[in-house]
Design a protein around this motif. Structure first.
Motif, mmCIF file in Angstrom:
data_model
loop_
_atom_site.group_PDB
_atom_site.id
_atom_site.type_symbol
_atom_site.label_atom_id
_atom_site.label_comp_id
_atom_site.label_asym_id
_atom_site.label_seq_id
_atom_site.Cartn_x
_atom_site.Cartn_y
_atom_site.Cartn_z
ATOM 1 N N HIS A 180 0.809 -1.212 0.000
ATOM 2 C CA HIS A 180 0.000 0.000 0.000
ATOM 3 C C HIS A 180 0.850 1.274 0.000
ATOM 4 C CE1 HIS A 180 -3.216 -2.804 0.876
ATOM 5 N NE2 HIS A 180 -2.559 -3.212 1.958
ATOM 6 N N CYS A 181 2.166 1.120 -0.104
ATOM 7 C CA CYS A 181 3.013 2.308 -0.104
ATOM 8 C C CYS A 181 4.251 2.043 -0.958
ATOM 9 C CB CYS A 181 3.418 2.692 1.318
ATOM 10 S SG CYS A 181 4.440 1.470 2.160
ATOM 11 N N ALA A 182 4.818 3.125 -1.481
ATOM 12 C CA ALA A 182 6.009 3.010 -2.327
ATOM 13 C C ALA A 182 7.211 2.517 -1.529
ATOM 14 C CB ALA A 182 6.310 4.376 -2.969
ATOM 15 N N ALA A 183 7.266 2.881 -0.249
ATOM 16 C CA ALA A 183 8.413 2.481 0.567
ATOM 17 C C ALA A 183 8.507 0.967 0.669
ATOM 18 C CB ALA A 183 8.298 3.108 1.954
ATOM 19 N N ASP A 184 7.365 0.281 0.845
ATOM 20 C CA ASP A 184 7.381 -1.182 0.919
ATOM 21 C C ASP A 184 7.789 -1.793 -0.417
ATOM 22 O OD1 ASP A 184 6.682 -1.247 3.554
ATOM 23 O OD2 ASP A 184 4.583 -1.797 3.225
ATOM 24 N N LYS A 185 7.298 -1.230 -1.491
ATOM 25 C CA LYS A 185 7.633 -1.766 -2.811
ATOM 26 C C LYS A 185 9.131 -1.628 -3.091
ATOM 27 C CE LYS A 185 3.071 -0.741 -4.750
ATOM 28 N NZ LYS A 185 2.288 0.063 -5.719
ATOM 29 N N ALA A 186 9.700 -0.536 -2.605
ATOM 30 C CA ALA A 186 11.139 -0.334 -2.822
ATOM 31 C C ALA A 186 11.972 -1.246 -1.926
ATOM 32 C CB ALA A 186 11.485 1.135 -2.562
ATOM 33 N N LYS A 187 11.557 -1.418 -0.692
ATOM 34 C CA LYS A 187 12.336 -2.200 0.267
ATOM 35 C C LYS A 187 12.198 -3.705 0.035
ATOM 36 C CE LYS A 187 13.306 -2.652 5.218
ATOM 37 N NZ LYS A 187 12.994 -2.134 6.576
ATOM 38 N N TYR A 188 11.026 -4.130 -0.446
ATOM 39 C CA TYR A 188 10.763 -5.560 -0.608
ATOM 40 C C TYR A 188 10.324 -5.822 -2.049
ATOM 41 C CZ TYR A 188 10.489 -5.137 4.493
ATOM 42 O OH TYR A 188 10.744 -4.852 5.815
ATOM 43 N N PRO A 189 11.264 -5.885 -2.985
ATOM 44 C CA PRO A 189 10.900 -6.064 -4.392
ATOM 45 C C PRO A 189 10.264 -7.430 -4.641
ATOM 46 C CG PRO A 189 13.273 -6.260 -4.092
ATOM 47 C CD PRO A 189 12.721 -5.768 -2.791
ATOM 48 N N ASP A 190 9.318 -7.446 -5.544
ATOM 49 C CA ASP A 190 8.601 -8.676 -5.889
ATOM 50 C C ASP A 190 9.415 -9.473 -6.905
ATOM 51 O OD1 ASP A 190 6.886 -10.681 -6.619
ATOM 52 O OD2 ASP A 190 5.215 -9.377 -7.177
ATOM 53 N N ASN A 191 9.999 -10.572 -6.423
ATOM 54 C CA ASN A 191 10.785 -11.439 -7.293
ATOM 55 C C ASN A 191 10.004 -12.684 -7.708
ATOM 56 O OD1 ASN A 191 13.140 -9.790 -7.151
ATOM 57 N ND2 ASN A 191 13.563 -10.625 -5.105
ATOM 58 N N GLY A 192 8.705 -12.656 -7.486
ATOM 59 C CA GLY A 192 7.880 -13.764 -7.922
ATOM 60 C C GLY A 192 7.855 -14.951 -6.987
#
Length: 902
Positions: free
Chosen positions: A324-336
């Motif tokens: 729900h936030c850009a900070a999480d997306k940056a810190k925990y990238p989705d590698n599948g």
């Protein structure tokens, strides 16, 4: 063709508001004008419990003690009874023992030391009441030192020359539980000579208020706390899905009346030794890496800690699988590999654990992960468990969201998959938020007796109805305390007696009602109203053997069910009677219907068609009453709304009997449905799809499969079929929810629309709370598209299930009198006496309802079932012949010539 000329318009239109039908088939024409218990096993005698044999003279205790045997003299509780507490006694235990003594006819006198004569009850731990050590020893027992938490020793007999009872807990809660055992031991105001050494096998025992729907009332929660204490359950987890301050507004502190209620609830729980666990559900919008959200979590916990809460929980179930936030997306990238979600959640939980839970000396942090079922490994589970602090407790629901059985092997495999030594079970029984029209009063079964070796405990997710949940909760109390000695039938029998009270008639009535609510739909094999079903089977067997009357057993059972609203009114636990009232009343109406159906069958056997028809319609009226929505539900505004859900009771036995009896009546009429051609079509939905429940299942001609939306419908949401080209449409049937007779996930407020181009729509009819939407057109229409559209929001945010969406061509039925909304001319000829043609306007001279045969047929007789006034005619060679008159009939048969007619 048959022509109807009404004679009594008021009677014709208003006399009957429930559906009536008439049928046509073969050489018989039928035209209808509907214009207007066996007990649960008794408590077991005391036998072997734990490692010590109990004599049969001792009362039964629930949960079953680990060790219990007869020892010493009886202790009468009459007269003065000295309650010796020592220093710093537990006030709740002292008050409980005082009430027990008073109820037994004694006069309780509380003293820190044993001074003076009379009977004595020593209570407490060795630490706070050293005198109890000598008392226990003097009674020939060993004190509670060394037992597991919550354990206790209870001994009675003579000590120091006085009749004495010792209640020695390893801790304060253990002493409280010893007093609860004392309460059960007293018979005729006397405590038997006994020695008990007891402790729980699971450390977590209780309930998690984690369902969707109307949250429990404050009073119900207070009563639940008392019930848990009485049944030696030590845990209550507060996490109702519809508490906005737990989910949608989780950052907002409690205030005003809500804060006052929370304060009282926590104090009550603490006073009677129930651990109140506060479970926050921030996952719908949290930023896991946000310091601000961490502080908001701790601030919310701080407010509850100031009220006395010592146990906290983060619930991560049923949330979006996205950040729900850009900070999480940056810190925990989705590698599948789902590590992104597991890592973010574990890090957030670890920060709470390290920064808040441990510094404040609180009980271990608890959580339920987003992937909370199935024992097999997957990337999320492994990463979540590996990264999570070892001391955080992890909840799990079993192999499925609802688990028929839970085995030791399954638990061990799940512990490995989640990489945790602190797994415990969120057990979704008897929760009914997915089946809100049901009560589940079957006993807890399918849990391996040795699960205690591998898990920390179990919390039951109860029903929306708190008091009706008590039978199953008592089962959990008994099972989690001593799984190897748990007897499901004995446990259920005991709690039903407790809730009913001492009156034997009320106890029998409650068992009769419980028998009607035995089917749990999440297990492969299940009992369905076993006692009622047995009596019904005996009835049909007797009937097949030539007996036309009801068997005495079924007669008596139906009479008892009819009387349930009266006989259950005096229950010792009135909350149960209030909770169960919609189902109790529906059961009484169903039983009334069956009484009329039995009378109908008896009349058929006697050749009395008039009486049979009268009894048939009386049964239909009772069934219609039974199917009225009387169960409340959460409204779209978050507030409870009355009369939203149809109560389902009898586990299908009532419906099956009604269908079979009605089929005999229909067979007697000689009625068969008109064959109609169903079109092939392409389905679609404006709503999303949950999991694999795709739109194609709406038109696969298999009502056991279904389309399931993934959210509640908005106004205008719809399901639709495309016939591929403009066709002549005569009838539409849409089957919603889980069955034709139960509300559930469905479009509650619906309009049936049709269109030739998919842009310009005509509304055929509107429906409210109809699991089956059925419509026949008086005059066939041209359409390519047909849809069912939501005209208002669903109660309680319910989703939508569509089991079948069928569009058929016209039938050889016509009328020049428009039908009332929701019915059609074809309903008079569908061989279903539960449907009817009903006039939508005042009939005039020349109004007719007709069926035309493709080829001439020989008519031996014409049957009319329903109400109406007019003439019954047949046509032959273009000439109409009147064969009878209809004057407010319920049933008539008219004999006609055998000449071919149309």
């Amino acid at each position: 063709m048959t022509t109807l000329t009404p004679r009594n318009t008021r009677q014709l239109v208003k006399r009957h508001t429930s559906a009536r039908s008439a049928t046509v088939l073969g050489t018989v024409v039928a035209i209808a004008f509907g214009l207007t218990g066996a007990s649960v096993a008794p408590a077991r005698a005391s036998g072997e419990t734990g490692s010590t044999t109990t004599t049969s003279t001792l009362p039964t205790v629930f949960p079953a003690p680990q060790e219990m045997h007869a020892s010493g003299d009886q202790v009468p509780l009459s007269g003065k009874v000295l309650i010796v507490t020592g220093d710093n006694p537990d006030a709740s235990t002292v008050a409980l023992v005082s009430r027990i003594v008073t109820a037994a006819g004694g006069n309780p006198v509380v003293s820190r030391t044993a001074t003076g004569g009379g009977k004595r009850i020593y209570l407490g731990t060795v630490a706070n009441n050293p005198a109890i050590d000598d008392a226990v020893d003097g009674l020939g027992a060993k004190n509670a030192t060394g037992l597991k938490a919550d354990g206790y020793v209870l001994a009675s007999g003579r000590y120091d020359g006085y009749p004495t009872v010792a209640l020695n807990g390893v801790d304060q809660r253990g002493t409280y539980y010893a007093a609860q055992t004392l309460r059960q031991l007293i018979t005729h105001k006397v405590v038997p000579g006994v020695s008990i050494r007891d402790w729980p096998l699971m450390s977590i025992r209780g309930a998690i208020e984690g369902f969707y729907g109307i949250p429990w009332s404050h009073q119900a929660r207070l009563d639940q706390m008392a019930f848990y204490g009485e049944h030696k359950m030590n845990t209550y987890i507060y996490t109702p899905k519809d508490d906005q301050l737990l989910r949608a507004k989780w950052r907002t502190p409690y205030s005003g009346a809500a804060l006052d209620r929370m304060k009282e609830l926590v104090k009550t729980a603490n006073d009677i030794h129930v651990d109140f666990t506060f479970a926050l559900s921030p996952g719908n919008d949290i930023c896991y890496s946000s310091d601000a959200d961490l502080k908001a979590t701790e601030a919310k916990f701080d407010q509850l800690r100031s009220l006395g809460v010592r146990s906290f929980y983060i619930a991560l179930d049923d949330i979006p699988l996205s950040f729900h936030c850009a900070a999480d997306k940056a810190k925990y990238p989705d590698n599948g590999d789902w590590h992104w979600l597991a890592d973010a959640q574990a890090d957030y939980l670890n920060r709470i654990n390290q920064d808040y839970i441990k510094p404040n000396g609180l009980a271990p942090l608890q959580t339920v992960p987003t992937n909370y079922n199935g024992s097999g490994p997957d990337p999320y589970k492994a990463e979540f468990g590996t990264r999570l602090d070892d001391d955080v407790l992890v909840q799990w629901t079993g192999e499925g969201v609802f688990s028929d059985t839970i085995t030791a092997a399954s638990v061990q495999r799940a512990s490995t998959s989640y990489n945790t030594d602190h797994l415990y079970i969120w057990d979704n029984f008897p929760v009914n938020d997915g089946k809100r029209g049901r009560l589940f009063l079957n006993p807890l079964t399918g849990r391996a007796p040795d699960l205690y070796k591998y898990i920390d405990g179990i919390t039951s997710n109860p029903m929306i109805e708190p008091y009706a949940s008590m039978p199953a909760l008592a089962n959990y109390g008994d099972y989690t305390w001593n799984g190897p000695k748990y007897d499901a039938n004995a446990s259920m029998s005991a709690v039903l007696d407790e809730l009913a009270g001492p009156d034997q008639g009320t106890r029998t009535a409650l068992r009769t009602f419980a028998d009607l609510n035995q089917e749990w739909p999440y297990r492969a094999s299940t009992q369905k109203a076993p006692a009622l079903s047995k009596d019904i089977a005996a009835f049909w067997q007797a009937r097949s053997g030539g007996s036309s009357g009801a068997t005495p057993a079924l007669d008596q059972r139906l009479a008892a069910i009819v009387a349930l609203p009266r006989t259950l009114a005096g229950m010792a636990q009135p909350g149960f009677a209030r909770d169960a009232a919609p189902w109790v009343n529906a059961a009484a109406k169903w039983a009334t219907a069956l009484q009329h159906e039995i009378a109908m069958l008896t009349a058929l056997d006697a050749g009395d068609g008039s009486t049979a028809t009268r009894e048939y319609f009386a049964a239909q009226d009772a069934v219609a009453d039974a199917k009225k929505p009387t169960v409340p539900d959460q409204g779209s505004n978050g507030e409870p709304e009355p009369n939203q859900i149809v109560p389902s009771v009898g586990d299908g036995a009532f419906e099956a009997f009604t269908t079979k009896a009605n089929n005999e009546f229909i067979s007697w009429l000689g009625a068969k449905p008109i064959d109609t051609k169903g079109y092939s079509s392409t389905p679609s939905s404006s709503m999303g799809t949950y999991s694999s429940y795709g739109v194609s299942k709406m038109t696969d001609n298999d009502p056991s499969s279904y389309y399931w939306s993934n959210a509640a419908p908005s106004v205008g949401s719809n399901v639709q079929v495309d016939l591929g080209a403009t066709q002549q449409v005569g009838s539409v049937v849409v089957r919603q929810s889980d069955s034709d007779s139960q509300t559930g996930d469905m479009i509650y407020h619906a309009a049936l629309d049709y269109s030739t181009d998919g842009e310009h729509w005509t509304t055929a009819a509107e429906f409210d709370t109809k699991p089956v939407v059925r419509y026949t057109f008086d005059t066939p229409v041209q359409a390519r598209y047909v849809r069912l559209r939501a005209t208002a929001l669903n109660p309680g945010g319910k989703w939508v299930k569509i089991r079948d969406f069928a569009v058929s061509a016209t039938s050889p039925v016509s009328s020049n009198l428009p039908a009332a909304n929701g019915s059609g001319a074809a309903d008079a000829f569908d061989a279903d006496l539960g449907t009817a043609y009903q006039a939508g306007s005042k009939p005039v001279e020349g109004s007719f309802l007709a069926r035309t045969y493709a080829d001439p047929v020989s008519l031996q007789q014409v049957s009319v079932v329903g109400t109406g006034a007019g003439e019954l005619q047949v046509q032959h060679d273009g000439t109409w012949t009147t064969i009878g008159a209809l004057a407010g009939v319920r049933h008539t048969r008219q004999v006609t010539s055998t000449r071919p007619g149309r």
